[in-house]
Design a protein around this motif. Structure first.
Motif, short mmCIF file in Angstrom:
data_model
loop_
_atom_site.label_atom_id
_atom_site.label_comp_id
_atom_site.label_asym_id
_atom_site.label_seq_id
_atom_site.Cartn_x
_atom_site.Cartn_y
_atom_site.Cartn_z
N LEU A 107 56.56 46.91 88.53
CA LEU A 107 55.15 47.27 88.59
C LEU A 107 54.82 48.39 87.63
CD1 LEU A 107 52.37 46.98 89.88
CD2 LEU A 107 53.12 48.54 91.70
N THR A 108 55.72 49.37 87.50
CA THR A 108 55.45 50.49 86.59
C THR A 108 55.31 50.01 85.14
OG1 THR A 108 57.85 50.87 86.49
CG2 THR A 108 56.57 52.24 88.02
N ALA A 109 56.11 49.02 84.77
CA ALA A 109 56.03 48.48 83.41
C ALA A 109 54.72 47.73 83.21
CB ALA A 109 57.22 47.58 83.11
N LEU A 110 54.28 47.00 84.23
CA LEU A 110 53.01 46.29 84.13
C LEU A 110 51.83 47.26 84.01
CD1 LEU A 110 53.56 43.53 86.85
CD2 LEU A 110 53.53 43.20 84.37
N LEU A 111 51.85 48.31 84.82
CA LEU A 111 50.77 49.29 84.76
C LEU A 111 50.80 50.06 83.45
CD1 LEU A 111 50.82 50.67 88.42
CD2 LEU A 111 49.28 48.97 87.42
N ARG A 112 51.99 50.35 82.97
CA ARG A 112 52.10 51.04 81.68
C ARG A 112 51.49 50.18 80.57
NH1 ARG A 112 55.50 54.09 78.04
NH2 ARG A 112 55.92 52.81 76.20
N ARG A 113 51.78 48.89 80.60
CA ARG A 113 51.24 47.98 79.59
C ARG A 113 49.72 47.91 79.69
NH1 ARG A 113 53.14 42.98 76.69
NH2 ARG A 113 55.26 43.65 77.21
N LEU A 114 49.21 47.87 80.93
CA LEU A 114 47.77 47.82 81.13
C LEU A 114 47.09 49.07 80.58
CD1 LEU A 114 45.29 46.43 82.46
CD2 LEU A 114 45.87 47.65 84.57
N VAL A 115 47.65 50.23 80.90
CA VAL A 115 47.08 51.50 80.43
C VAL A 115 47.18 51.60 78.91
CG1 VAL A 115 47.36 54.00 80.46
CG2 VAL A 115 47.47 52.71 82.60
N LEU A 116 48.32 51.18 78.36
CA LEU A 116 48.52 51.26 76.91
C LEU A 116 47.50 50.40 76.16
CD1 LEU A 116 50.36 52.38 74.62
CD2 LEU A 116 51.71 50.28 74.86
N CYS A 117 47.28 49.17 76.64
CA CYS A 117 46.30 48.29 75.99
C CYS A 117 44.89 48.84 76.13
CB CYS A 117 46.39 46.89 76.59
SG CYS A 117 47.90 45.99 76.16
N GLY A 118 44.57 49.36 77.33
CA GLY A 118 43.24 49.92 77.53
C GLY A 118 42.99 51.14 76.67
N LEU A 119 43.96 52.03 76.61
CA LEU A 119 43.82 53.23 75.77
C LEU A 119 43.75 52.87 74.29
CD1 LEU A 119 46.19 55.86 77.46
CD2 LEU A 119 43.68 55.85 77.41
N SER A 120 44.46 51.83 73.90
CA SER A 120 44.43 51.40 72.50
C SER A 120 43.04 50.90 72.13
CB SER A 120 45.48 50.32 72.25
OG SER A 120 46.78 50.84 72.42
N TRP A 121 42.45 50.07 73.02
CA TRP A 121 41.08 49.61 72.78
C TRP A 121 40.13 50.80 72.68
CZ3 TRP A 121 36.32 49.97 75.19
CH2 TRP A 121 35.34 49.05 74.80
N LEU A 122 40.29 51.76 73.61
CA LEU A 122 39.41 52.93 73.62
C LEU A 122 39.62 53.78 72.36
CD1 LEU A 122 37.31 54.49 75.27
CD2 LEU A 122 39.20 55.74 76.34
N THR A 123 40.86 53.87 71.90
CA THR A 123 41.15 54.61 70.67
C THR A 123 40.42 53.99 69.48
OG1 THR A 123 43.33 55.30 71.47
CG2 THR A 123 42.98 55.36 69.09
N GLY A 124 40.50 52.65 69.38
CA GLY A 124 39.80 51.98 68.29
C GLY A 124 38.29 52.09 68.41
N TYR A 125 37.79 51.92 69.63
CA TYR A 125 36.34 51.92 69.86
C TYR A 125 35.76 53.32 69.65
CZ TYR A 125 31.93 50.87 72.30
OH TYR A 125 30.61 50.69 72.61
N ALA A 126 36.29 54.31 70.38
CA ALA A 126 35.76 55.67 70.28
C ALA A 126 36.08 56.29 68.93
CB ALA A 126 36.33 56.53 71.41
N GLY A 127 37.28 56.00 68.41
CA GLY A 127 37.65 56.57 67.11
C GLY A 127 36.77 56.07 65.98
N MET A 128 36.39 54.79 66.06
CA MET A 128 35.52 54.23 65.02
C MET A 128 34.13 54.85 65.10
SD MET A 128 36.13 52.08 62.61
CE MET A 128 35.27 51.06 61.40
#
Length: 441
Positions: free
Chosen positions: A265-286
């Protein structure tokens, strides 16, 4: 350390995207606007109403934003292209918000002197990346033809997603994609440019999850990088419509395709957070990159405008009227209308029938947790973007497709292992999956 290094690379990727996006805008703003005038004149006839509703419920169009996009794309330069590309200026008549009137007065009778009362106004907080496409298209054709091209593109992408679902043997994802497509009202998304950027990018994201299933399963960073690019594209092309779809639906596809039994479960949640933060990094950073460029080159007061609008769009009042979160939700479901709700009920009933036919339910809460979290994502968005969701409910309701698709995939995820998904995959898919497992050993 690897995560720190990854986000360092993400910073470089976003910085590169800002520079490339700006260069593309400068190139587009160097095109001669004189070639666009006859095609703008031919486009005026399509704007008889700012918010037409070809069908009841979810079919309302946003031709106000479409007219803003056309007026911005065809606006003559007032200075060097490198400066005008950051200002997003367009013609505006008097104090009226009716951009139809501006289009009619400026372009309705062909070339003529600029009418009295028409002035330049800026919309500099947005990238207006759509001008990279609209400017050259308006040099060649009018709004009606651009709509037709948009229709062909969206239909082709939707067909591509369904074909990829069939190739992977993923009936659940095919059902989810169809529900999203119909709930979003393809008539509206194809006829309205304002709704097109998110729709097209979301379909591309869904197709990418299917095409790169094994690569993304093998590397969470490869999957997350795709979401960074998605966030970048949304910030560049969209005028703040329903951007959350571009994160939520591809993420649902990704986690449905993932072999969750092999991950804690920790790996699944880590992947979920990583993908979400990556989208936010691209969106907010742009977004931030655009504001910094505008502040440095064209508009020293840009951050004052940005902060004021952010506070307004996240507030819980409009024109002195305060509203509650419940009011927001009532407006979203009301905009969806009973046809969409009936479609969802039908899809849920069909899903239950398929699952029962294949052996019934045997839920694994660990595997279902990411999908459960994604299902509530639209409601978090509505709670943050209160004013925007309340005022623009008639198109922000489309974020509910994340919850609808999430509930559908939860049903299939709770099914006993059956032929609904991987067992129905073709030989090529099984070979790819076997190769991926071998590489991971």
């Amino acid at each position: 350390m690897r995560t720190v290094s990854y986000f360092g690379h993400q910073f470089l990727l976003v910085t590169l995207a800002v520079l490339v996006g700006y260069a593309a805008l400068v190139a587009a703003y160097s095109l001669p606007v004189g070639m666009m005038a006859p095609h703008m004149a031919a486009s005026v006839r399509h704007f008889g109403d700012l918010y037409p509703q070809p069908v009841t419920g979810s079919g309302q169009l946003d031709l106000f934003s479409d007219s803003v996009m056309l007026l911005t794309s065809a606006h003559p330069n007032r200075g060097p292209a490198y400066r005008d590309a950051l200002l997003g200026e367009r013609y505006h008549k008097g104090d009226s918000p009716d951009s139809r009137e501006t289009m009619r007065d400026v372009y309705g009778e062909g070339a003529k002197p600029l009418p009295d009362g028409v002035r330049d106004i800026g919309y500099g907080r947005y990238w207006h990346g759509y001008t990279v496409l609209l400017k050259p298209l308006l040099c060649l054709t009018d709004y009606g033809t651009i709509r037709a091209l948009n229709m062909f593109l969206q239909c082709a992408l939707f067909a591509c997603v369904l074909l990829l679902c069939a190739r992977r043997g993923e009936r659940p994802l095919g059902l989810a994609a169809t529900f999203f497509w119909l709930a979003a009202n393809p008539l509206a998304t194809m006829l309205c440019l304002q709704f097109s950027a998110v729709t097209v990018i979301t379909l591309l994201g869904m197709a990418c999850m299917l095409l790169k299933k094994d690569d993304f399963a093998a590397s969470e960073f490869a999957a997350a990088r795709c979401f960074t690019l998605t966030g970048i594209a949304i910030a560049y092309f969209d005028l703040l419509s329903f951007p959350l779809l571009s994160l939520g639906l591809p993420l649902l596809f990704h986690f449905h395709l993932l072999d969750k039994s092999r991950l804690p479960l920790t790996a699944l949640l880590r992947r979920l957070v990583l993908c979400g933060l990556s989208w936010l990094t691209g969106y907010a950073g742009m977004w931030l990159g655009k504001w910094i460029l505008a502040w440095l080159i064209a508009d020293p007061a840009i951050f004052d405008n940005v902060i004021a609008v952010m506070l307004f769009r996240t507030g819980h009042s409009v024109a002195g009227h305060e509203f509650t979160f419940a009011d927001i939700l009532l407006r979203q479901f009301g905009a969806a209308g009973w046809p969409v709700l009936a479609l969802f009920a039908l899809a849920m009933a069909g899903s239950v029938f398929l699952v029962r036919r294949q052996g019934g339910f045997a839920p694994d809460m660990k595997a279902l947790t990411p999908c459960l979290l994604l299902t509530v994502m639209p409601f978090v968005w509505y709670a943050v973007m209160e004013n925007h969701s309340y005022v623009h409910f008639w198109f922000t309701y489309r974020n509910l497709a994340i919850a609808g698709c999430g509930l559908l995939l939860l049903l299939f995820g709770a099914a006993k292992k059956s032929g609904l998904s991987s067992a129905a995959a073709g030989p090529a898919d099984r070979i790819h999956a076997a190769g991926s497992r071998g590489a991971g050993q």
